[in-house]
Structures are given as C-alpha cells and as structure tokens.
Scaffold this motif. Structure first.
Motif, PDB file in Angstrom:
ATOM      1  N   ASN A  30       0.858  -1.180   0.000  1.00 47.65           N
ATOM      2  CA  ASN A  30       0.000   0.000   0.000  1.00 47.65           C
ATOM      3  C   ASN A  30       0.893   1.229   0.000  1.00 47.65           C
ATOM      4  OD1 ASN A  30       0.053   1.261   2.972  1.00 47.65           O
ATOM      5  ND2 ASN A  30       0.218  -0.960   3.133  1.00 47.65           N
ATOM      6  N   SER A  31       0.289   2.399  -0.084  1.00 50.38           N
ATOM      7  CA  SER A  31       1.068   3.642  -0.133  1.00 50.38           C
ATOM      8  C   SER A  31       0.935   4.475   1.141  1.00 50.38           C
ATOM      9  CB  SER A  31       0.638   4.477  -1.341  1.00 50.38           C
ATOM     10  OG  SER A  31      -0.728   4.845  -1.215  1.00 50.38           O
ATOM     11  N   TYR A  32       0.290   3.916   2.167  1.00 50.54           N
ATOM     12  CA  TYR A  32       0.142   4.596   3.455  1.00 50.54           C
ATOM     13  C   TYR A  32       1.234   4.125   4.415  1.00 50.54           C
ATOM     14  CZ  TYR A  32      -4.699   5.753   2.096  1.00 50.54           C
ATOM     15  OH  TYR A  32      -5.820   6.221   1.470  1.00 50.54           O
ATOM     16  N   PRO A  33       1.748   4.994   5.271  1.00 50.77           N
ATOM     17  CA  PRO A  33       2.764   4.549   6.231  1.00 50.77           C
ATOM     18  C   PRO A  33       2.204   3.859   7.470  1.00 50.77           C
ATOM     19  CG  PRO A  33       2.399   6.892   6.487  1.00 50.77           C
ATOM     20  CD  PRO A  33       1.563   6.447   5.302  1.00 50.77           C
ATOM     21  N   TYR A  34       0.920   4.019   7.736  1.00 49.32           N
ATOM     22  CA  TYR A  34       0.361   3.665   9.032  1.00 49.32           C
ATOM     23  C   TYR A  34       0.447   2.177   9.366  1.00 49.32           C
ATOM     24  CZ  TYR A  34      -1.406   8.199   7.714  1.00 49.32           C
ATOM     25  OH  TYR A  34      -1.483   9.487   7.252  1.00 49.32           O
ATOM     26  N   MET A  35       0.233   1.303   8.380  1.00 49.92           N
ATOM     27  CA  MET A  35       0.285  -0.127   8.642  1.00 49.92           C
ATOM     28  C   MET A  35       1.708  -0.570   8.960  1.00 49.92           C
ATOM     29  SD  MET A  35      -2.514   0.748   6.998  1.00 49.92           S
ATOM     30  CE  MET A  35      -2.336   0.813   5.230  1.00 49.92           C
ATOM     31  N   ALA A  36       2.690  -0.024   8.250  1.00 49.86           N
ATOM     32  CA  ALA A  36       4.084  -0.353   8.548  1.00 49.86           C
ATOM     33  C   ALA A  36       4.511   0.252   9.886  1.00 49.86           C
ATOM     34  CB  ALA A  36       4.993   0.113   7.416  1.00 49.86           C
ATOM     35  N   GLU A  37       4.006   1.436  10.213  1.00 50.05           N
ATOM     36  CA  GLU A  37       4.292   2.012  11.530  1.00 50.05           C
ATOM     37  C   GLU A  37       3.740   1.117  12.639  1.00 50.05           C
ATOM     38  OE1 GLU A  37       4.486   6.786  10.410  1.00 50.05           O
ATOM     39  OE2 GLU A  37       2.587   5.938  11.105  1.00 50.05           O
ATOM     40  N   LYS A  38       2.535   0.600  12.434  1.00 52.88           N
ATOM     41  CA  LYS A  38       1.932  -0.327  13.410  1.00 52.88           C
ATOM     42  C   LYS A  38       2.776  -1.588  13.520  1.00 52.88           C
ATOM     43  CE  LYS A  38      -1.814  -2.001  15.662  1.00 52.88           C
ATOM     44  NZ  LYS A  38      -2.598  -1.310  16.666  1.00 52.88           N
ATOM     45  N   ALA A  39       3.222  -2.120  12.372  1.00 57.70           N
ATOM     46  CA  ALA A  39       4.070  -3.318  12.376  1.00 57.70           C
ATOM     47  C   ALA A  39       5.359  -3.052  13.136  1.00 57.70           C
ATOM     48  CB  ALA A  39       4.362  -3.758  10.940  1.00 57.70           C
ATOM     49  N   ALA A  40       5.951  -1.878  12.932  1.00 60.41           N
ATOM     50  CA  ALA A  40       7.186  -1.519  13.639  1.00 60.41           C
ATOM     51  C   ALA A  40       6.940  -1.431  15.146  1.00 60.41           C
ATOM     52  CB  ALA A  40       7.728  -0.192  13.101  1.00 60.41           C
ATOM     53  N   GLU A  41       5.823  -0.870  15.523  1.00 62.35           N
ATOM     54  CA  GLU A  41       5.482  -0.784  16.951  1.00 62.35           C
ATOM     55  C   GLU A  41       5.391  -2.183  17.561  1.00 62.35           C
ATOM     56  OE1 GLU A  41       1.590   0.329  19.688  1.00 62.35           O
ATOM     57  OE2 GLU A  41       1.699   1.113  17.656  1.00 62.35           O
ATOM     58  N   LEU A  42       4.723  -3.100  16.861  1.00 64.42           N
ATOM     59  CA  LEU A  42       4.577  -4.462  17.365  1.00 64.42           C
ATOM     60  C   LEU A  42       5.928  -5.178  17.393  1.00 64.42           C
ATOM     61  CD1 LEU A  42       1.252  -5.397  15.542  1.00 64.42           C
ATOM     62  CD2 LEU A  42       1.546  -4.673  17.929  1.00 64.42           C
ATOM     63  N   TYR A  43       6.754  -4.902  16.393  1.00 60.82           N
ATOM     64  CA  TYR A  43       8.107  -5.465  16.378  1.00 60.82           C
ATOM     65  C   TYR A  43       8.893  -4.977  17.595  1.00 60.82           C
ATOM     66  CZ  TYR A  43      12.942  -6.337  15.152  1.00 60.82           C
ATOM     67  OH  TYR A  43      14.253  -6.744  15.201  1.00 60.82           O
ATOM     68  N   ARG A  44       8.850  -3.675  17.858  1.00 56.95           N
ATOM     69  CA  ARG A  44       9.590  -3.105  18.994  1.00 56.95           C
ATOM     70  C   ARG A  44       9.098  -3.659  20.332  1.00 56.95           C
ATOM     71  NH1 ARG A  44       8.375   1.670  16.370  1.00 56.95           N
ATOM     72  NH2 ARG A  44       7.154   2.336  18.188  1.00 56.95           N
ATOM     73  N   LEU A  45       7.837  -4.067  20.379  1.00 59.37           N
ATOM     74  CA  LEU A  45       7.295  -4.691  21.593  1.00 59.37           C
ATOM     75  C   LEU A  45       7.756  -6.142  21.744  1.00 59.37           C
ATOM     76  CD1 LEU A  45       3.637  -3.296  21.518  1.00 59.37           C
ATOM     77  CD2 LEU A  45       5.436  -2.736  23.176  1.00 59.37           C
ATOM     78  N   GLY A  46       8.463  -6.633  20.735  1.00 63.63           N
ATOM     79  CA  GLY A  46       8.981  -7.998  20.788  1.00 63.63           C
ATOM     80  C   GLY A  46       7.983  -9.066  20.400  1.00 63.63           C
ATOM     81  N   LEU A  47       6.949  -8.685  19.656  1.00 70.80           N
ATOM     82  CA  LEU A  47       5.905  -9.649  19.318  1.00 70.80           C
ATOM     83  C   LEU A  47       6.243 -10.533  18.124  1.00 70.80           C
ATOM     84  CD1 LEU A  47       2.662  -7.601  20.012  1.00 70.80           C
ATOM     85  CD2 LEU A  47       3.827  -9.246  21.470  1.00 70.80           C
ATOM     86  N   ALA A  48       7.245 -10.176  17.346  1.00 76.52           N
ATOM     87  CA  ALA A  48       7.677 -11.024  16.226  1.00 76.52           C
ATOM     88  C   ALA A  48       9.115 -10.662  15.876  1.00 76.52           C
ATOM     89  CB  ALA A  48       6.766 -10.836  15.008  1.00 76.52           C
TER      90      ALA A  48
END
Length: 196
Positions: A30-48
């Motif tokens: 997609n061309s929106y940043p929001y989904m990747a920002e959410k993925a990065a947040e979840l990554y930083r939380l150690g979820l994957a």
C-alpha cells in the motif's frame, strides 16, 4: 432488523484481534505509512522477530504512485511499495536484517501468495502471524493470507487510514461506498478463489 444487518456487516468487514507473540508480521502492499508504523510498533514490543512487507505497486496504476500520508517524513524516491514500506519500518526502529523482501506483488492475493514463496524459500515455519492492513480491508486481506497459509493462525491488527471505522462507516457516503465496495470485492474474489 436493519440496524442488526449493518452491525453484522461492520463486524464482518472490520475484523480485529489483540496482538500477541507471533513468528512474523505481514504488511500487504500500500502507499500509506500507518500499517508499517503499526508493524514496527509491534516489532519493537517484541511480538515477532521479523516483518515481511509486500508489494511492487498497484496493478491499476502500473507504477508506485507516491506516498499517501506523512510524505514529508517518508520522502524517498521509492520505486515499489516494498521500498517505501521498508523505509517506514526502518525509520521506526526495525533493523534492516529483520525485514524480508517481496517486491513483485501488484494486488492483495499476490501479496499473500508471493509472501508464502518468500517464507518457504527462507525455510520459515509460520505457525502464528500478525497481519497489519487497512481496517476495512481486513477481512479480504485475512481471506487471502489464510488461503496462502492454511496452517497458520492469523491475528489481524488493522489501522484506520481515512477515518472510516466499524462504528462510523454507515454515517457518511464515503464510508458506505468504501465498505460496500469492499464487500463486493470479497464476494467476487472469493468466488474466483473457490474455482481454483
């Protein structure tokens, strides 16, 4: 009865799960940043331990048509959705070695199918995955990724990109148009998938 029908439409289209530990986070192109920002947040939380953004560009545009939202922050000369999404992930704390690459897909079914090729080639066993997508795209994205990964449990963690939500979609013409168009795509594309 009418209100109940609208509620069921909303519940069907706008699926959402609580995030929990998983093997990977998927981000359809997609061309929106929001989904990747959410993925990065979840990554930083150690979820994957890794993230797989997917996408070349929209088949209807024939090229990456530019960033939609926060263009001042994400202002690279992106040729593909994957390049853009990778940049978003890295600018939000995901290291480059945790970002897998899929940059050929031009529509959602290809996002799922080509992502499966990437994880298979990497020898990854995906038992549980998080899917970060647009909120009213959630059911269709889930349908495709579940078809590509039938043995995987998916947790859908969507984002609202244009203020259309499960609670308000029926209150504006734009919300009604977007959600009903999504239902048409779900039905027509599911029919095609069943014939294969």
């Amino acid at each position: 009865m009418y209100e109940k029908f609208l509620e069921e439409v909303g519940n069907f289209v706008f699926m959402e799960n609580q995030p929990e530990s998983a093997d990977i986070i998927f981000v359809p192109g997609n061309s929106y940043p929001y989904m990747a920002e959410k993925a990065a947040e979840l990554y930083r939380l150690g979820l994957a331990p890794m993230v797989l953004p997917s996408g070349r560009y929209s088949i209807s545009a024939g090229k990456f048509s530019g960033v939609t939202g926060e263009a001042e922050k994400y202002n690279g000369a992106y040729q593909t959705e994957w390049e853009f999404l990778k940049d978003v992930l890295m600018k939000n704390g995901v290291p480059e070695n945790a970002v897998l690459r899929e940059d050929e897909a031009t529509f959602t079914w290809q996002n799922a199918l080509f992502s499966r090729k990437v994880t298979d080639q990497a020898g990854l066993k995906v038992k549980k995955a998080i899917l970060c997508c647009k909120n009213y795209h959630a059911r269709r994205a889930f349908m495709y990724y579940q078809r590509a990964y039938p043995e995987t449990e998916f947790l859908v963690c969507p984002c609202s990109v244009d203020e259309i939500t499960k609670e308000n979609w029926k209150l504006t013409q734009h919300g009604i148009d977007e959600v009903l168009a999504e239902i048409k795509r779900i039905v027509s594309q599911f029919q095609i998938m069943m014939q294969k």
